[in-house]
Design a protein around this motif. Sequence first.
Motif, mmCIF file in Angstrom:
data_model
loop_
_atom_site.group_PDB
_atom_site.id
_atom_site.type_symbol
_atom_site.label_atom_id
_atom_site.label_comp_id
_atom_site.label_asym_id
_atom_site.label_seq_id
_atom_site.Cartn_x
_atom_site.Cartn_y
_atom_site.Cartn_z
ATOM 1 N N ALA A 293 0.638 -0.953 -0.109
ATOM 2 C CA ALA A 293 -0.088 -0.217 -0.096
ATOM 3 C C ALA A 293 0.857 1.222 0.364
ATOM 4 C CB ALA A 293 -0.841 0.119 1.586
ATOM 5 N N TYR A 294 0.544 1.787 -1.093
ATOM 6 C CA TYR A 294 1.623 3.300 -0.887
ATOM 7 C C TYR A 294 -0.253 4.967 -0.329
ATOM 8 C CZ TYR A 294 4.068 0.904 -3.353
ATOM 9 O OH TYR A 294 5.222 0.066 -4.661
ATOM 10 N N VAL A 295 1.296 5.578 0.499
ATOM 11 C CA VAL A 295 1.087 6.812 1.165
ATOM 12 C C VAL A 295 1.682 7.692 1.198
ATOM 13 C CG1 VAL A 295 -0.526 5.911 3.449
ATOM 14 C CG2 VAL A 295 1.473 6.642 3.392
ATOM 15 N N THR A 296 1.501 8.466 0.716
ATOM 16 C CA THR A 296 2.239 10.485 0.565
ATOM 17 C C THR A 296 2.365 10.339 1.916
ATOM 18 O OG1 THR A 296 1.284 10.225 -1.830
ATOM 19 C CG2 THR A 296 2.676 11.440 -0.569
ATOM 20 N N LEU A 297 3.653 11.306 2.134
ATOM 21 C CA LEU A 297 3.994 12.344 3.374
ATOM 22 C C LEU A 297 5.065 13.116 2.716
ATOM 23 C CD1 LEU A 297 3.285 12.328 7.347
ATOM 24 C CD2 LEU A 297 5.506 12.815 5.807
ATOM 25 N N HIS A 298 5.133 14.109 2.519
ATOM 26 C CA HIS A 298 6.135 14.577 2.277
ATOM 27 C C HIS A 298 6.809 15.741 3.366
ATOM 28 C CE1 HIS A 298 4.819 14.673 -1.711
ATOM 29 N NE2 HIS A 298 3.924 15.659 -1.444
ATOM 30 N N TYR A 299 8.384 14.467 3.658
ATOM 31 C CA TYR A 299 8.682 14.963 4.685
ATOM 32 C C TYR A 299 9.487 16.108 4.335
ATOM 33 C CZ TYR A 299 10.158 11.577 7.918
ATOM 34 O OH TYR A 299 10.343 10.526 9.391
ATOM 35 N N GLY A 300 9.859 16.597 5.316
ATOM 36 C CA GLY A 300 10.243 18.611 5.867
ATOM 37 C C GLY A 300 11.326 18.178 6.484
ATOM 38 N N LEU A 301 12.154 19.329 6.692
ATOM 39 C CA LEU A 301 13.093 19.904 7.384
ATOM 40 C C LEU A 301 13.041 19.856 8.330
ATOM 41 C CD1 LEU A 301 15.236 22.409 5.339
ATOM 42 C CD2 LEU A 301 15.937 19.873 5.176
ATOM 43 N N GLY A 302 11.436 19.354 8.779
ATOM 44 C CA GLY A 302 11.393 19.950 10.055
ATOM 45 C C GLY A 302 12.276 18.244 11.067
ATOM 46 N N ASN A 303 12.350 17.541 10.695
ATOM 47 C CA ASN A 303 13.025 16.357 11.226
ATOM 48 C C ASN A 303 14.389 16.663 11.733
ATOM 49 O OD1 ASN A 303 10.782 13.919 10.052
ATOM 50 N ND2 ASN A 303 11.185 15.556 8.481
ATOM 51 N N PHE A 304 15.046 17.971 11.086
ATOM 52 C CA PHE A 304 16.242 17.890 11.158
ATOM 53 C C PHE A 304 16.551 18.844 12.305
ATOM 54 C CE2 PHE A 304 16.882 15.384 6.931
ATOM 55 C CZ PHE A 304 17.197 14.825 7.598
ATOM 56 N N ARG A 305 15.268 19.663 12.423
ATOM 57 C CA ARG A 305 15.240 20.923 13.314
ATOM 58 C C ARG A 305 15.281 20.676 15.049
ATOM 59 N NH1 ARG A 305 11.342 24.519 15.877
ATOM 60 N NH2 ARG A 305 9.731 22.709 15.090
ATOM 61 N N GLU A 306 16.079 20.833 15.720
ATOM 62 C CA GLU A 306 17.085 20.684 16.815
ATOM 63 C C GLU A 306 15.530 20.620 18.043
ATOM 64 O OE1 GLU A 306 20.633 22.953 19.281
ATOM 65 O OE2 GLU A 306 21.255 22.326 17.252
ATOM 66 N N ILE A 307 15.601 20.181 19.103
ATOM 67 C CA ILE A 307 14.302 19.906 19.473
ATOM 68 C C ILE A 307 15.472 21.375 21.014
ATOM 69 C CG2 ILE A 307 12.842 18.868 21.633
ATOM 70 C CD1 ILE A 307 12.631 16.753 19.901
ATOM 71 N N ASP A 308 14.711 22.126 20.877
ATOM 72 C CA ASP A 308 14.813 22.927 22.397
ATOM 73 C C ASP A 308 14.301 23.382 24.001
ATOM 74 O OD1 ASP A 308 12.879 23.867 22.012
ATOM 75 O OD2 ASP A 308 13.953 26.279 20.741
ATOM 76 N N VAL A 309 13.455 22.426 24.059
ATOM 77 C CA VAL A 309 13.197 21.786 25.313
ATOM 78 C C VAL A 309 12.940 20.678 25.489
ATOM 79 C CG1 VAL A 309 10.919 23.476 24.998
ATOM 80 C CG2 VAL A 309 10.516 20.912 24.258
ATOM 81 N N GLU A 310 13.317 20.241 26.848
ATOM 82 C CA GLU A 310 13.772 19.241 28.032
ATOM 83 C C GLU A 310 12.441 18.403 27.864
ATOM 84 O OE1 GLU A 310 15.725 16.268 30.501
ATOM 85 O OE2 GLU A 310 15.919 17.679 28.807
ATOM 86 N N ASP A 311 11.507 19.056 28.050
ATOM 87 C CA ASP A 311 10.058 18.501 28.282
ATOM 88 C C ASP A 311 9.324 18.277 27.125
ATOM 89 O OD1 ASP A 311 7.652 17.430 28.536
ATOM 90 O OD2 ASP A 311 7.055 19.091 29.706
ATOM 91 N N LEU A 312 9.439 16.544 26.323
ATOM 92 C CA LEU A 312 9.371 16.310 24.900
ATOM 93 C C LEU A 312 7.249 17.064 24.886
ATOM 94 C CD1 LEU A 312 11.212 12.997 24.501
ATOM 95 C CD2 LEU A 312 11.709 15.422 23.447
ATOM 96 N N THR A 313 6.384 16.538 25.929
ATOM 97 C CA THR A 313 5.485 17.139 25.531
ATOM 98 C C THR A 313 5.733 18.734 25.066
ATOM 99 O OG1 THR A 313 4.631 17.777 27.939
ATOM 100 C CG2 THR A 313 4.457 15.416 27.158
ATOM 101 N N LYS A 314 6.478 19.228 25.435
ATOM 102 C CA LYS A 314 6.438 20.955 25.005
ATOM 103 C C LYS A 314 6.822 21.467 23.607
ATOM 104 C CE LYS A 314 6.375 22.664 29.400
ATOM 105 N NZ LYS A 314 5.832 22.008 30.455
ATOM 106 N N HIS A 315 6.963 20.463 22.784
ATOM 107 C CA HIS A 315 7.980 20.032 21.677
ATOM 108 C C HIS A 315 7.558 19.989 20.794
ATOM 109 C CE1 HIS A 315 10.436 20.380 18.247
ATOM 110 N NE2 HIS A 315 10.221 19.221 17.779
ATOM 111 N N LYS A 316 6.831 21.154 19.561
ATOM 112 C CA LYS A 316 5.269 21.250 18.141
ATOM 113 C C LYS A 316 7.057 20.806 17.061
ATOM 114 C CE LYS A 316 2.321 22.794 20.229
ATOM 115 N NZ LYS A 316 1.887 22.420 22.044
#
Length: 349
Positions: free
Chosen positions: A208-231
């Motif tokens: 099966a094929y789905v489409t998700l256009h992978y963006g640079l957000g995957n490499f953006r640095e996470i700047d919060v220790e509490d992961l529930t606060k990361h968007k």
Amino acid sequence: MKLSQFKFNLPEENIALYPAQHRDESRLMVIDRTTGKMEHKVFKDILSYFDKGDTFVFNDTKVFPARMYGNKEKTGARIEVFLLRELNPELRLWDVLVDPARKIRIGNKLYFGEDDSMVAEVIDNTTSRGRTLRFLYDGSHDAFKEALYALGETPLPKYINRPVEAEDEQRYQTIFAKKEGAVVAPAAGLHFSRELMKRLEIKDCHFAYVTLHYGLGNFREIDVEDLTKHKIDSEQMSIDAEAVEIVNRAKDNKAHVCAVGTSVMRAMESAVGTNERLKEYEGWTNKFIFPPYDFGVATRMITNFHMPYSTMLMMAAAFGGYDLIMDAYQVAIKEKYKFGAYGDAMLII
């Protein structure tokens, strides 16, 4: 979970700078979530882990040559422009990142190509690094895209620290890439060769094929220790009726559904109903998956070995179990597995 729980020391020599000679011959670590057992295989050995009716879900997004280099008017300063997405085809507007950003202001013109054949004007500042460019081009939209992409190069991740080569255009793309829009390749899919797909078909596995256009957000640095606060950044995705039917039939038949990559997993988890069945979906997702998390669709997952602190590592840990995956990463480093988009793979069963 805390960000610091996803720290590990990755030696530089463990980062893959080039893909395996043959797509399906990278190494494969197989991890059994029930027993904790780890096996060391070659990727094409996945054949022995799947049977009739088992279904693979792939991301058919296509990477476009998003990284360009231009010169600023008057000063001639060299500027890297990373195309993110087209905002308005008629007006030739693109959302881009520029580097170095401090040199680029609204109204500046940038020139591309040996003869400055392509000109763009900065018309908006969207973030500290982001800009909106209007390309000044008179021809048709198709001719414009062709000219624009001829100036771009394959957008290898920065951790692949070498110049882009001709082979990258083909190897940083899955063999089933169809719908253009990604600036990051769905790396788990890179391991599938035509021969392997044919052998899986002979076993009566389904695709099966789905489409998700992978963006640079995957490499953006996470700047919060509490992961529930990361968007995380929103990414465009679609799941059509055919994919829904294939996946849900596998679920109804109690066959395995294998998510090929974190992008597929995010897409499916963004479109799962309360009955753990997939639904059609057209739109955007900013779903951020980290442990603990209850997955509704996939029973298995193929993924590469990811960078420290990355959202992809967090999703793999959510699916495989935090302790087991982090232990597996230590084994992978010791056993000289290769990390990153061109690296080796992990099958979590």
